[in-house]
Structures are given as structure tokens and as C-alpha cells.
Motif scaffolding. Sequence first.
Motif, mmCIF file in Angstrom:
data_model
loop_
_atom_site.group_PDB
_atom_site.id
_atom_site.type_symbol
_atom_site.label_atom_id
_atom_site.label_comp_id
_atom_site.label_asym_id
_atom_site.label_seq_id
_atom_site.Cartn_x
_atom_site.Cartn_y
_atom_site.Cartn_z
ATOM 1 N N HIS A 2 29.970 80.893 70.818
ATOM 2 C CA HIS A 2 30.094 79.523 71.321
ATOM 3 C C HIS A 2 31.548 79.161 71.512
ATOM 4 C CE1 HIS A 2 25.867 78.708 70.878
ATOM 5 N NE2 HIS A 2 25.894 79.120 69.616
ATOM 6 N N HIS A 3 31.830 78.454 72.584
ATOM 7 C CA HIS A 3 33.190 77.958 72.820
ATOM 8 C C HIS A 3 33.311 76.567 72.230
ATOM 9 C CE1 HIS A 3 34.396 81.258 75.383
ATOM 10 N NE2 HIS A 3 33.256 81.150 76.038
ATOM 11 N N LEU A 4 34.339 76.369 71.439
ATOM 12 C CA LEU A 4 34.574 75.076 70.831
ATOM 13 C C LEU A 4 35.382 74.218 71.787
ATOM 14 C CD1 LEU A 4 34.653 73.132 68.390
ATOM 15 C CD2 LEU A 4 36.755 74.283 67.684
ATOM 16 N N GLN A 5 34.904 73.013 72.036
ATOM 17 C CA GLN A 5 35.644 72.070 72.865
ATOM 18 C C GLN A 5 36.086 70.918 71.985
ATOM 19 O OE1 GLN A 5 32.457 71.451 75.668
ATOM 20 N NE2 GLN A 5 33.519 72.625 77.227
ATOM 21 N N CYS A 6 37.265 70.406 72.232
ATOM 22 C CA CYS A 6 37.788 69.376 71.333
ATOM 23 C C CYS A 6 38.639 68.383 72.076
ATOM 24 C CB CYS A 6 38.605 70.003 70.212
ATOM 25 S SG CYS A 6 40.013 70.930 70.808
ATOM 26 N N ILE A 7 38.815 67.238 71.475
ATOM 27 C CA ILE A 7 39.661 66.181 72.015
ATOM 28 C C ILE A 7 41.013 66.251 71.330
ATOM 29 C CG2 ILE A 7 39.893 63.701 72.391
ATOM 30 C CD1 ILE A 7 37.548 64.984 73.828
ATOM 31 N N GLY A 481 39.200 67.517 63.750
ATOM 32 C CA GLY A 481 39.268 68.148 62.435
ATOM 33 C C GLY A 481 40.674 68.405 61.954
ATOM 34 N N ASN A 482 41.684 67.878 62.667
ATOM 35 C CA ASN A 482 43.095 67.986 62.318
ATOM 36 C C ASN A 482 43.637 69.408 62.461
ATOM 37 O OD1 ASN A 482 45.480 66.626 61.649
ATOM 38 N ND2 ASN A 482 45.322 67.194 59.503
ATOM 39 N N LEU A 483 43.016 70.227 63.303
ATOM 40 C CA LEU A 483 43.535 71.552 63.592
ATOM 41 C C LEU A 483 44.471 71.476 64.792
ATOM 42 C CD1 LEU A 483 40.338 73.770 63.217
ATOM 43 C CD2 LEU A 483 42.250 73.597 61.634
ATOM 44 N N ALA A 517 42.079 82.096 68.556
ATOM 45 C CA ALA A 517 42.444 81.417 67.309
ATOM 46 C C ALA A 517 43.232 82.347 66.419
ATOM 47 C CB ALA A 517 41.187 80.942 66.589
ATOM 48 N N SER A 518 44.178 81.761 65.657
ATOM 49 C CA SER A 518 44.870 82.469 64.590
ATOM 50 C C SER A 518 44.464 81.802 63.287
ATOM 51 C CB SER A 518 46.382 82.407 64.789
ATOM 52 O OG SER A 518 46.839 81.079 64.633
ATOM 53 N N GLN A 520 45.938 79.575 61.625
ATOM 54 C CA GLN A 520 46.296 78.165 61.509
ATOM 55 C C GLN A 520 46.259 77.410 62.830
ATOM 56 O OE1 GLN A 520 50.128 78.070 59.655
ATOM 57 N NE2 GLN A 520 49.354 78.609 57.637
ATOM 58 N N THR A 521 46.115 78.108 63.950
ATOM 59 C CA THR A 521 46.254 77.475 65.257
ATOM 60 C C THR A 521 45.165 77.932 66.215
ATOM 61 O OG1 THR A 521 48.650 77.415 64.939
ATOM 62 C CG2 THR A 521 47.849 77.072 67.171
ATOM 63 N N LEU A 522 44.693 77.001 67.038
ATOM 64 C CA LEU A 522 43.758 77.307 68.121
ATOM 65 C C LEU A 522 44.505 77.287 69.444
ATOM 66 C CD1 LEU A 522 40.808 74.966 67.041
ATOM 67 C CD2 LEU A 522 41.073 77.403 66.537
ATOM 68 N N ARG A 523 44.056 78.093 70.396
ATOM 69 C CA ARG A 523 44.628 78.098 71.741
ATOM 70 C C ARG A 523 43.511 77.955 72.773
ATOM 71 N NH1 ARG A 523 49.727 79.430 73.148
ATOM 72 N NH2 ARG A 523 51.152 79.953 71.448
ATOM 73 N N GLY A 524 43.845 77.345 73.911
ATOM 74 C CA GLY A 524 42.837 77.181 74.942
ATOM 75 C C GLY A 524 43.429 76.749 76.253
ATOM 76 N N HIS A 525 42.543 76.454 77.236
ATOM 77 C CA HIS A 525 43.046 75.927 78.501
ATOM 78 C C HIS A 525 42.477 74.532 78.713
ATOM 79 C CE1 HIS A 525 39.302 78.083 79.821
ATOM 80 N NE2 HIS A 525 39.130 76.954 80.485
#
Length: 542
Positions: A2-7, A481-483, A517-518, A520-525
Motif C-alpha cells: 500500500h502507498h501511504l498518502q499524507c498531508i 503522525g509527525n513524520l 522510507a528510511s 527516520q524520514t519518508l520520501r515521495g512525489h
Amino acid sequence: MHHLQCILQAQRCLGWGPLASVSWLLLRTCRAHSSFSGTTYPSPEGQQEDGARKDFSSRLATGPTFQHFLRSASVPQEKLASADVVDPPPYLTVDELLGKQRKVYLETYGCQMNVNDTEIAWSILQKSGYLRTSNLQEADVILLVTCSIREKAEQTIWNRLHQLKALKTKRLRSRVPLKIGILGCMAERLKEEILNREKMVDILAGPDAYRDLPRLLTVAESGQQAANVLLSLDETYADVMPVQTSPSATSAFVSIMRGCDNMCSYCIVPFTRGRERSRPVASILEEVRKLSEQGLKEVTLLGQNVNSYRDNSEVQFSNAVSTNLSRGFSTNYKTKQGGLRFAHLLDQVSRIDPEMRIRFTSPHPKDFPDEVLQLIHERDNICKQIHLPAQSGSSRVLEAMRRGYSREAYVELIHHIRESIPGVSLSSDFIAGFCGETEEDHLQTVSLLREVQYNIGFLFAYSMRQLSKRSATELCGRNDGNLKVIFPDVEMEDTTDSGLRVRAQPGDYVLVKITSASSQTLRGHVLCRTTLKDSSAYCSPE
């Protein structure tokens, strides 16, 4: 998957270098099955272990208990400095912590504080049974006490490590392998990079971890890397008497405080040496008395911001009357109340031996109240020489540097000092080419040099170096979630205005599809700019 989408609440992802530093103790598993990682690292591939080393590793793997750490936390510093280890880690014996006459070669780089740190480190190792050698070829342990204030200082250490590589390779074939350690500010700043980039480095010890050197070296003897770069809020090595390296010396450095709270924007010291804390007056006076008895004729009181000294070691000191800052100067931190100040210490030190000259370095201009200037004027044995770092002659640049004063306030202080101490010798530091500095700013610095006419000037080009892995072409924000989430700074659709293409600005909410993802950090477009109200339709997993 699943791809996580976030604001995200977007903000510019620009590097701010050393300010991101956090002190830490390297923790990594020494074996895949280990239940305790301590401060150890995997052995070099293919390294052979004898029975004793296997026994040590098995004891290390069982590790200390939580109760052990609670016990250790309450042990007074004076006990830790004792030659007799009262409570060794449960994976080590008292005998294993001893140096057993192994020879240590120490090299010092950088400021006077590092010279003093070398003496402190050697005092601790000497009590643990190590010997010191001036012959590099016969050393069993090579320790480099390092500086990290400028890029050139660090490059010097990298070059030195390359020079030592051949020596260590040669010693690998011997019965006693050579161990190499990096101590001080560079160990604190670069931490794991040193261990990973130079596999030949066996131990790291930050400026507040010298008491831990015997343990670190013992762990290294098992063939593993070990590190302790924890910074302390109270470590001053007050009970460790530095060992003077030259029996014929006529002068010595006496450390009176460590760390710095000034947070000048160009300086890494608060992040490599920690927060400001002062050594108790009584221990300083005891050391100066011993130096006087040994016949030394000059001591230099040392500190990152030596004249902001404040001894709060005794409850009654909290009622001491605080001295004021220099007129027209301010601090970047909340005003501290109580404690015995630098004027009190300088008074007491100068009374010990009227025939012993007293100097101090490095001060900050803000901490030269009248009490200090009057003492310098009155006492014959306090040198009439003041180092007064200006850094720039431009008020605009001084503000960017977070120095807490203007050119005008600095010049007024110069005039006041010369009126208070006739014939005073003045020296200063200057940085050329600071971020955003213009030709006009530079000319103001030149004019300050001409106006003041210092006896000595130390001029440095601003040290440009890699500050972080962050990029000006990326943005970062935090999800619900403060990531932390990082994404490219590109145009996107604006759902609040159909057809409009925009780039995210600080404070915007944007929809990002996570692609990696690492720890501590998420990456995306980035998908689009939106609002909190309209975002719920997008946030369910695919």
C-alpha cells in the motif's frame, strides 16, 4: 504494498549544518544474536579470535542490566576518576580495564583547550596503567585529539589517518595490533562517518567522554570499534589533575569552564563541546596552587567563553550578586542569576602567587563589566592584555552572526577598556567572507582594524563546507503522525483553484505519495496542494 498518502505542512528544506547535530552514544549490535549492543561494532570481516577474545565477546553480549545503568548514573565523578575502578561494567573485569603498560602516543591539533584536553586524557590513562611514548613506531595506541572549527582542521586529520594506515597494516601481523582513536570535537561532529569511512579507527571519544577511555580501549582490544560521544551538562573534569607533559615548562593552561551557550550562527562549538558549565572555584584554586608550588610562572585560564564563568556548585553561591554585561551588549540566552562570577575567580587566582602571571582566553566582549577591568588594572600579576574578538566591523553582519552587539557598542567598549587600563594590549579575531557579506561590509571591517589599531589580529576566511544532506531543490514537511516527509520542489495542481499550477510555500498543505522510507524520514512525489477539509478523500490506502 500500500502507498501511504499524507498531508504536509510544507517548509523549505535548506541545510543548516552543524546546528542539526545531536550528541549521542553509538549503539550497534556486535553480533547478530547479541542482546546488548553497548558501544561496540562488528569485527572486521575475516578477523580471527582466540579463546580469550571469544570469552570476552560472550560476556559483552550478555550485557549490563538496566539496574547497572541506574547505579552508574549515581556514582560521583570523583569516584569515576579513581585509579581503582569501583563498579566496572559487568561484561568487564577490573583487570581487563588496566592498560598493562601498553604505550600511548598522543597528537594534539587545534586550540589551547585541546592541549588541556590532551593532559586530562593522559592523566586518566596513566592512572589506568598505560605508559606514554613519544616514539610513534613503538606505540600500541595512537590517539589524535582533534579540532573541527574549520574544514581545513578536519582535512588535516583525514590526511593524518591515511598516513597512519600503512603503520597499522604493518602492525596487523604482530602479536599486539595497533589501535587508533579519534578524540575531541571531530569525533563529536562526524561520529559514525569516521568509523565507516576509515575502518582503521578503533575508538571515538567526544570531549566529555575521556573518563571512558580505559573501557573504550578495552572493548577495542577485542577487535571491535567502540565509541562514546555523549555530551554532558555537568562534566568539567574538576577532579582530574592534568599531567604536565614538559618537566621544564614555565607556563600551563588551566581549564575553568567547558562548552558555550552563545550560539553564534557560524560556530560549531556548542554542538561539539556542549552547553556551558563551570568548574568549581575550589578545584581551580587547588590546581593553580600546585602549579605555583612546582615553580611555574604563568597560567592561562581557559574556556570557550572564559569570562562568562559562573560557579553554581554550592547552594550558597546562588545568592551571589551577579555582575553586569558590558554596556551595549546582550546575550542570546536568558540571563543567568547567582553563582560566583569571573571577577571573583580572577581575584582569588591572582592572590595565590603575586609572582605568577595570569592570562585568560578566549573571552566574549559581552562579559567585560567594570569589576573585571578594575581587577586587571589593579593587580600587577594579571597581564594587561585582552583578547576582544570582533569578528566583523559591520553591524549588519554582526547581527547575522548573532554576536549580540553592534559596531558602535564594540568601539565604545574599546574606548572604555583603554581608559580603564592604560597601555593595555588588544588582540582580536575576524572572519572574512561571511554569508551575505558585501564589499561595503568588508570595508567596514577594514576601517575597524584601522580605527582600533590592535596589537595582534587573527584573520580567517569563512570556512565553507558541506553542512548537511538537505537540498535547496527539495521541500520537507511533517504528516499528521509527525513524520518528516521530503519531496521535490516542483509545480503541482491546486485543488482549491482548478487548472492553476503552483509550487508549495511554507504553511501550505500538500498531498504527497510516499515512494520510499528510511529509519527516520519518508520520501515521495507531490500530487497537489489542498486543504485539511478536502484532504480526507485522498488519504485512504490504495
